[in-house]
Design an enzyme around this catalytic site. Structure first.
Site, PDB file in Angstrom:
ATOM      1  N   LYS A   1     -22.467 -16.001  37.794  1.00  9.43           N
ATOM      2  CA  LYS A   1     -22.479 -14.588  37.666  1.00  9.43           C
ATOM      3  C   LYS A   1     -21.488 -13.676  38.263  1.00  9.43           C
ATOM      4  O   LYS A   1     -21.605 -12.457  38.814  1.00  9.43           O
ATOM      5  CB  LYS A   1     -23.863 -14.227  38.525  1.00  9.43           C
ATOM      6  CG  LYS A   1     -25.220 -14.794  38.014  1.00  9.43           C
ATOM      7  CD  LYS A   1     -26.455 -14.630  38.560  1.00  9.43           C
ATOM      8  CE  LYS A   1     -27.761 -15.156  38.006  1.00  9.43           C
ATOM      9  NZ  LYS A   1     -28.575 -15.644  39.243  1.00  9.43           N
TER      10      LYS A   1
ATOM     11  N   LYS B   1     -20.685 -22.715  47.678  1.00 11.87           N
ATOM     12  CA  LYS B   1     -20.894 -21.377  48.026  1.00 11.87           C
ATOM     13  C   LYS B   1     -20.172 -21.131  49.588  1.00 11.87           C
ATOM     14  O   LYS B   1     -19.520 -20.354  49.729  1.00 11.87           O
ATOM     15  CB  LYS B   1     -22.142 -20.997  47.985  1.00 11.87           C
ATOM     16  CG  LYS B   1     -22.742 -20.901  46.605  1.00 11.87           C
ATOM     17  CD  LYS B   1     -23.683 -19.813  46.383  1.00 11.87           C
ATOM     18  CE  LYS B   1     -23.615 -19.509  44.828  1.00 11.87           C
ATOM     19  NZ  LYS B   1     -24.950 -19.113  44.345  1.00 11.87           N
TER      20      LYS B   1
ATOM     21  N   LYS C   1     -18.346 -23.689  35.523  1.00  7.36           N
ATOM     22  CA  LYS C   1     -19.537 -23.304  34.967  1.00  7.36           C
ATOM     23  C   LYS C   1     -19.572 -21.573  34.794  1.00  7.36           C
ATOM     24  O   LYS C   1     -18.956 -21.029  35.701  1.00  7.36           O
ATOM     25  CB  LYS C   1     -20.552 -23.504  35.827  1.00  7.36           C
ATOM     26  CG  LYS C   1     -22.005 -23.311  35.685  1.00  7.36           C
ATOM     27  CD  LYS C   1     -23.085 -23.453  36.766  1.00  7.36           C
ATOM     28  CE  LYS C   1     -22.951 -22.457  37.617  1.00  7.36           C
ATOM     29  NZ  LYS C   1     -24.137 -22.177  38.724  1.00  7.36           N
TER      30      LYS C   1
HETATM   31  P1  TYM Z   1     -30.033 -18.912  39.147  1.00  8.43           P
HETATM   32  O1  TYM Z   1     -30.533 -17.711  39.221  1.00  8.43           O
HETATM   33  O2  TYM Z   1     -28.421 -19.212  39.499  1.00  8.43           O
HETATM   34  O3  TYM Z   1     -30.061 -19.366  37.435  1.00  8.43           O
HETATM   35  C1  TYM Z   1     -31.249 -19.217  36.675  1.00  8.43           C
HETATM   36  C2  TYM Z   1     -31.352 -20.338  35.877  1.00  8.43           C
HETATM   37  O4  TYM Z   1     -30.194 -20.252  34.918  1.00  8.43           O
HETATM   38  C3  TYM Z   1     -29.595 -21.627  34.870  1.00  8.43           C
HETATM   39  N1  TYM Z   1     -27.973 -21.415  34.662  1.00  8.43           N
HETATM   40  C4  TYM Z   1     -27.366 -21.879  33.705  1.00  8.43           C
HETATM   41  N2  TYM Z   1     -27.855 -22.824  32.587  1.00  8.43           N
HETATM   42  C5  TYM Z   1     -26.847 -22.946  31.800  1.00  8.43           C
HETATM   43  N3  TYM Z   1     -25.616 -22.735  31.994  1.00  8.43           N
HETATM   44  C6  TYM Z   1     -25.022 -22.001  32.727  1.00  8.43           C
HETATM   45  N4  TYM Z   1     -23.935 -21.527  32.924  1.00  8.43           N
HETATM   46  C7  TYM Z   1     -26.071 -21.788  34.115  1.00  8.43           C
HETATM   47  N5  TYM Z   1     -26.005 -20.892  34.813  1.00  8.43           N
HETATM   48  C8  TYM Z   1     -27.280 -20.816  35.433  1.00  8.43           C
HETATM   49  C9  TYM Z   1     -29.719 -22.090  36.231  1.00  8.43           C
HETATM   50  O5  TYM Z   1     -29.700 -23.390  36.435  1.00  8.43           O
HETATM   51  C10 TYM Z   1     -31.273 -21.575  36.346  1.00  8.43           C
HETATM   52  O6  TYM Z   1     -32.041 -22.418  35.889  1.00  8.43           O
HETATM   53  N6  TYM Z   1     -32.139 -21.754  42.495  1.00  8.43           N
HETATM   54  C11 TYM Z   1     -32.237 -20.946  41.296  1.00  8.43           C
HETATM   55  C12 TYM Z   1     -33.501 -20.055  41.477  1.00  8.43           C
HETATM   56  C13 TYM Z   1     -34.807 -20.633  41.813  1.00  8.43           C
HETATM   57  C14 TYM Z   1     -35.580 -21.570  41.169  1.00  8.43           C
HETATM   58  C15 TYM Z   1     -37.045 -21.874  41.928  1.00  8.43           C
HETATM   59  C16 TYM Z   1     -35.536 -22.324  39.706  1.00  8.43           C
HETATM   60  C17 TYM Z   1     -35.630 -20.203  43.162  1.00  8.43           C
HETATM   61  N7  TYM Z   1     -36.584 -21.217  43.105  1.00  8.43           N
HETATM   62  C18 TYM Z   1     -37.814 -22.792  41.488  1.00  8.43           C
HETATM   63  C19 TYM Z   1     -36.647 -23.182  39.667  1.00  8.43           C
HETATM   64  C20 TYM Z   1     -37.675 -23.656  40.598  1.00  8.43           C
HETATM   65  C21 TYM Z   1     -31.070 -20.158  41.062  1.00  8.43           C
HETATM   66  O7  TYM Z   1     -30.420 -19.959  41.887  1.00  8.43           O
HETATM   67  O8  TYM Z   1     -30.984 -19.774  39.787  1.00  8.43           O
END
Ligand code: TYM
Length: 330
Positions: free
Chosen positions: A198, A112, A195
């Site tokens: 969003k 990022k 990947k």
């Molecule tokens: P975030 O919002 O980017 O994504 C949410 C969840 O979706 C998964 N993910 C994917 N899985 C498969 N293929 C993809 N292309 C893909 N893109 C995203 C992510 O791995 C995630 O599990 N940091 C985290 C949010 C968070 C969190 C936490 C998660 C904050 N605190 C504590 C677990 C525990 C995040 O940015 O996810």
């Protein structure tokens, strides 16, 4: 100890099929394994610039998505991270126990920040994994279902837990990540070596996309030379990604999916993938719309916050005591 399962999703941008397959789709079945804490990581959403109204709308959408995934709210607490002040308070403590070197090695930060001017990189983006570690440890969570890109952050949380426990005794619970065997990393349809995130409208399938748009995106997904529908991530990343999407949604193995499409032409294979995605997301969108309209998410989030605060405050108190912060109103 009974299982505590926790995961969070950031209300930034639009949720994708990657988020759905990697995590969201499976949160219902997780409730069979223990008490679940699912949250909207809205404080995390502030790590990159976002308009207030967009953040609010995204948070509502995300609450509805969680509910549309069918989670039973008597077994899973759904809440906004910002409704539980213990996250921010523990963050202020834990930032002293994770180090600059560790945080600079985080792939997500490197990705990022490499696209930004240094003067525009907020401290929160750098310190993101500290807050994420707090999210996890506050609930004594032992199982963290995530996509592959979050593994490194959960590993860092484990380092933090070990560090704290070695120094102060048995204060925190050691968490473990769990990723799906099929679908932990769904790739972009326009560049299957990247990947699905969003922020790429051509390569991403957004959960709110019109079904015709979804179909079009899949039919024009980048595929590979050759004509066989075979799983080979190195030489056939596009086809492998579509096979993964199909297998994950049908809950079958990659081998089973390969067998099903033996002898298929790419065009017919893509059509079958589009059918299954549209069928699943069509039903999901219908539920999302009903939940949005009924506004049932408001009560769910209120009750979820209450339940989460109770658990989080107990952990926070335990940590404060262990590290020597004086408590005068026992
Ligand atoms: P975030 O919002 O980017 O994504 C949410 C969840 O979706 C998964 N993910 C994917 N899985 C498969 N293929 C993809 N292309 C893909 N893109 C995203 C992510 O791995 C995630 O599990 N940091 C985290 C949010 C968070 C969190 C936490 C998660 C904050 N605190 C504590 C677990 C525990 C995040 O940015 O996810």
């Amino acid at each position: 100890m009974a299982n505590r399962i926790l995961t969070g999703i950031k209300p930034t941008g639009q949720l994708t099929l990657g988020n759905y397959i990697g995590v969201l789709k499976h949160l219902k079945e997780e409730t069979e394994r223990g008490e679940c804490f699912y949250f909207i990581a809205d404080l995390h959403a502030l790590t990159l610039p976002i308009e207030p109204e967009v953040l609010r709308q995204n948070s509502i959408d995300l609450a509805c998505f969680y509910l549309a995934a069918g989670i039973d709210t008597s077994k899973a607490h759904l809440f906004l991270q910002s409704s539980v002040s213990a996250h921010a308070e523990l963050n202020a403590i834990m930032q002293n126990y994770l180090y600059m070197g560790e945080l600079s090695r985080m792939t997500q930060f490197k990705d990022k920040s490499s696209k930004m001017k240094e003067s525009a990189i907020g401290l929160g983006l750098f310190a993101y994994p500290v807050l994420m570690a707090c999210d996890i440890v506050l609930y004594d969570a032992n199982i963290i279902p995530v996509g592959e890109d979050q593994i490194q952050h959960v590993e860092l949380t484990r380092d933090l837990v070990n560090r704290i426990n070695n120094r102060y005794g048995d204060v925190l619970t050691l968490p473990k990540y769990e990723v799906r065997k099929v679908g932990a990393r769904i790739m972009s349809l326009s560049d299957p070596t990247k990947k699905m995130s969003k922020s790429d409208p051509k390569g991403d399938i957004f959960l709110k996309d019109d079904l015709n748009v979804i179909r079009k995106k899949i039919m024009s997904a980048v595929t590979d030379s050759g004509s066989e529908v075979k799983f080979d991530e190195e030489n056939k990343p596009g086809i492998s990604n579509l096979l993964t999407i199909y297998a994950a949604l049908k809950d079958i193995s990659i081998e089973e999916a390969e067998k099903l499409f033996e002898g298929y032409r790419y065009g017919d294979f893509k059509k079958a993938v589009a059918d299954v995605v549209c069928e699943e997301l069509g039903a999901f969108q219908e539920k999302y719309r009903q939940i949005l309209e009924s506004k049932q998410y408001v009560k769910v989030l209120q009750e979820g916050a209450e339940a989460a605060q109770k658990v989080a405050n107990v952990t926070l108190k335990r940590v404060k005591k262990a590290i020597g912060l004086l408590e005068v109103n026992e």
